[in-house]
Design an enzyme around this catalytic site. Structure first.
Site, PDB file in Angstrom:
ATOM      1  N   TRP A 181       0.844  -1.206   0.000  1.00 47.99           N
ATOM      2  CA  TRP A 181       0.000   0.000   0.000  1.00 47.99           C
ATOM      3  C   TRP A 181       0.876   1.251   0.000  1.00 47.99           C
ATOM      4  O   TRP A 181       0.732   2.124  -0.855  1.00 47.99           O
ATOM      5  CB  TRP A 181      -0.926  -0.030   1.214  1.00 47.99           C
ATOM      6  CG  TRP A 181      -1.807   1.171   1.395  1.00 47.99           C
ATOM      7  CD1 TRP A 181      -2.052   2.162   0.480  1.00 47.99           C
ATOM      8  CD2 TRP A 181      -2.586   1.495   2.548  1.00 47.99           C
ATOM      9  NE1 TRP A 181      -2.936   3.079   1.007  1.00 47.99           N
ATOM     10  CE2 TRP A 181      -3.276   2.694   2.269  1.00 47.99           C
ATOM     11  CE3 TRP A 181      -2.758   0.882   3.797  1.00 47.99           C
ATOM     12  CZ2 TRP A 181      -4.133   3.283   3.204  1.00 47.99           C
ATOM     13  CZ3 TRP A 181      -3.608   1.472   4.713  1.00 47.99           C
ATOM     14  CH2 TRP A 181      -4.288   2.659   4.414  1.00 47.99           C
ATOM     15  N   ASP A 223       1.395  -8.437  -1.385  1.00 45.93           N
ATOM     16  CA  ASP A 223      -0.008  -8.016  -1.391  1.00 45.93           C
ATOM     17  C   ASP A 223      -0.111  -6.604  -1.956  1.00 45.93           C
ATOM     18  O   ASP A 223       0.602  -5.693  -1.532  1.00 45.93           O
ATOM     19  CB  ASP A 223      -0.580  -8.043   0.032  1.00 45.93           C
ATOM     20  CG  ASP A 223      -2.045  -7.640   0.053  1.00 45.93           C
ATOM     21  OD1 ASP A 223      -2.892  -8.490  -0.230  1.00 45.93           O
ATOM     22  OD2 ASP A 223      -2.330  -6.453   0.337  1.00 45.93           O
ATOM     23  N   TYR A 250      -4.264   1.230  -4.734  1.00 42.86           N
ATOM     24  CA  TYR A 250      -3.030   1.769  -4.159  1.00 42.86           C
ATOM     25  C   TYR A 250      -2.256   2.526  -5.243  1.00 42.86           C
ATOM     26  O   TYR A 250      -1.610   1.920  -6.095  1.00 42.86           O
ATOM     27  CB  TYR A 250      -2.145   0.667  -3.581  1.00 42.86           C
ATOM     28  CG  TYR A 250      -2.763  -0.188  -2.509  1.00 42.86           C
ATOM     29  CD1 TYR A 250      -3.850   0.254  -1.746  1.00 42.86           C
ATOM     30  CD2 TYR A 250      -2.264  -1.452  -2.232  1.00 42.86           C
ATOM     31  CE1 TYR A 250      -4.409  -0.539  -0.765  1.00 42.86           C
ATOM     32  CE2 TYR A 250      -2.814  -2.252  -1.245  1.00 42.86           C
ATOM     33  CZ  TYR A 250      -3.892  -1.796  -0.521  1.00 42.86           C
ATOM     34  OH  TYR A 250      -4.450  -2.595   0.454  1.00 42.86           O
ATOM     35  N   GLN A 259      -8.709 -10.957   4.657  1.00 47.82           N
ATOM     36  CA  GLN A 259      -7.687  -9.979   5.031  1.00 47.82           C
ATOM     37  C   GLN A 259      -8.356  -8.859   5.811  1.00 47.82           C
ATOM     38  O   GLN A 259      -9.251  -8.189   5.309  1.00 47.82           O
ATOM     39  CB  GLN A 259      -7.000  -9.418   3.779  1.00 47.82           C
ATOM     40  CG  GLN A 259      -5.880  -8.464   4.120  1.00 47.82           C
ATOM     41  CD  GLN A 259      -5.136  -7.921   2.916  1.00 47.82           C
ATOM     42  OE1 GLN A 259      -4.704  -6.762   2.921  1.00 47.82           O
ATOM     43  NE2 GLN A 259      -4.972  -8.738   1.880  1.00 47.82           N
ATOM     44  N   LYS A 303       8.577   4.768  17.000  1.00 42.51           N
ATOM     45  CA  LYS A 303       9.264   5.913  16.384  1.00 42.51           C
ATOM     46  C   LYS A 303       8.379   7.148  16.268  1.00 42.51           C
ATOM     47  O   LYS A 303       8.847   8.230  15.924  1.00 42.51           O
ATOM     48  CB  LYS A 303       9.779   5.520  14.993  1.00 42.51           C
ATOM     49  CG  LYS A 303      10.830   4.414  15.037  1.00 42.51           C
ATOM     50  CD  LYS A 303      11.224   3.966  13.639  1.00 42.51           C
ATOM     51  CE  LYS A 303      12.225   2.822  13.700  1.00 42.51           C
ATOM     52  NZ  LYS A 303      12.544   2.296  12.345  1.00 42.51           N
ATOM     53  N   GLY A 359       4.471  -3.479   5.514  1.00 41.99           N
ATOM     54  CA  GLY A 359       4.842  -2.550   4.453  1.00 41.99           C
ATOM     55  C   GLY A 359       6.248  -2.018   4.649  1.00 41.99           C
ATOM     56  O   GLY A 359       6.773  -1.963   5.757  1.00 41.99           O
ATOM     57  N   ALA A 360       6.859  -1.660   3.527  1.00 39.04           N
ATOM     58  CA  ALA A 360       8.195  -1.060   3.571  1.00 39.04           C
ATOM     59  C   ALA A 360       8.335  -0.141   2.369  1.00 39.04           C
ATOM     60  O   ALA A 360       7.843  -0.447   1.288  1.00 39.04           O
ATOM     61  CB  ALA A 360       9.275  -2.130   3.544  1.00 39.04           C
ATOM     62  N   ARG A 361       9.038   0.974   2.570  1.00 37.09           N
ATOM     63  CA  ARG A 361       9.204   1.925   1.475  1.00 37.09           C
ATOM     64  C   ARG A 361      10.631   1.965   0.966  1.00 37.09           C
ATOM     65  O   ARG A 361      10.938   2.685   0.031  1.00 37.09           O
ATOM     66  CB  ARG A 361       8.745   3.310   1.934  1.00 37.09           C
ATOM     67  CG  ARG A 361       7.295   3.293   2.374  1.00 37.09           C
ATOM     68  CD  ARG A 361       6.786   4.624   2.830  1.00 37.09           C
ATOM     69  NE  ARG A 361       6.741   5.585   1.730  1.00 37.09           N
ATOM     70  CZ  ARG A 361       5.974   6.666   1.725  1.00 37.09           C
ATOM     71  NH1 ARG A 361       5.190   6.901   2.761  1.00 37.09           N
ATOM     72  NH2 ARG A 361       5.987   7.505   0.725  1.00 37.09           N
TER      73      ARG A 361
END
Length: 331
Positions: A21, A52, A57, A190, A229, A294-296
């Site tokens: 996403w 996924d 998105y 989900q 964080k 998720g990871a960017r």
């Protein structure tokens, strides 16, 4: 990595799946495509074989990024999980929201899962992903304007045509799952689930356990809140969905951070981050088959994947749960 079958579908997935996403930028303040592609590939190298995504998105961008990332990878070693039923290009179905695309333009999004729309969406997704089949095809949200049996009959045709391997739902209630299963077997549901959002434990978890369905938990890090964080009073860009999210109100961030400080020593003793500890605890909960993380960028992706290496004893899982129960509830 650990792997599991989605229900009785024959589709095996990694228990940590890459949630794309944020990679699509939409509602996350934009994206850097090269970083997102690198993040997916870094995850794959560590055994995260399941990705996924969804057309909504980034209005197709996330799927395009995923398609770019899997080029050159063995297709039978990657599981593509995507969705249908949210349209921004037609004004049909159940109005969902007003929002902005990545270019800042206003768009209206509709929950729409009529048969002809599903067929078009599937072809569009296959094209963007650069593949000829989808491993898990999921309705994104219930569409109250289309009977569930009509939606599922259209998806069944896609299964029969070999374009879809397994069928799942997302954000469905137990009753809606039961209605869908009159047409075809479901592999999974989900749904949102995290340390601070556990309402599915009341009815959905018992149902899926009893009927051998998988739960894919999205937002297990609660949009980053559970990383430790986020600081009270932190300001997010207007296009970021956290900007007005009640869980990111200063008093709630402070409350959650106080809880996280109690489990931080455990993370440090295992040479793990708080986020890794949170993911491992989530995977230890009854009925949770997969967490979507998720990871960017590649660094975040590697951290998520390595959460599987953190070992928690039943006593440690219970300790974390007890600390959660003692956390003051919002006023």
């Amino acid at each position: 990595m650990e792997y599991t079958e989605l229900g009785n579908s024959g589709v095996h997935v990694s228990r940590i799946a890459f949630g794309s996403w944020a990679a699509g930028g939409w509602m996350w303040g934009g994206t850097e495509q090269n970083d997102a592609v690198g993040a997916i590939r870094a995850s794959f190298e560590l055994g995260v074989t399941s990705i996924d995504t969804a057309p909504i998105y980034g209005q197709g961008l996330s799927e395009q990024i995923v398609g770019e990332a899997i080029k050159g990878l063995p297709r039978d070693k990657v599981q593509l999980l995507t969705k249908f039923g949210m349209r921004w290009d037609v004004a049909k179905g159940d109005f969902a929201m007003k929002t902005k695309n990545n270019d800042g333009q206003d768009i209206d999004v509709y929950k729409y899962a009529a048969p002809e729309s599903i067929i078009k969406e599937c072809e569009d997704s296959l094209s963007r992903l650069g593949t000829d089949y989808i491993d898990l095809y999921q309705i994104h949200w219930p569409d109250k304007t289309t009977p569930i049996h009509e939606t599922m009959e259209a998806v069944l045709r896609l299964v029969e045509q070999g374009k879809v391997r397994a069928v799942g739902v997302s954000n469905y209630s137990v009753e809606q799952m039961q209605e869908a299963e009159k047409v075809l077997p479901l592999a999974s549901n989900q749904v949102p689930y995290s340390m601070v959002r556990r309402d599915i434990e009341k009815d959905l978890v018992p149902y899926t356990l009893a009927h051998h369905k998988a739960i894919l938990a999205y937002s297990p890090m609660q949009l980053g809140l559970l990383t430790g964080k986020i600081k009270p009073g932190q300001v997010f860009e207007e296009s970021d969905l956290r900007a007005k999210h009640p869980l990111f109100a200063s008093e709630n961030v402070a409350r959650v951070n106080a809880f996280l400080s109690k489990i931080r020593p455990m993370a440090e003793s295992k040479n793990a981050t708080l986020g890794q500890l949170v993911l491992r605890w989530t995977l230890a909960q009854p009925g949770i088959s997969v967490v979507l993380a998720g990871a960017r960028n590649p660094e975040q992706a590697v951290q998520n994947a390595r959460a599987i290496d953190v070992q928690l004893s039943p006593q440690e899982v219970e300790f974390i749960s007890q600390q959660l129960e003692q956390m003051p509830q919002p006023a």
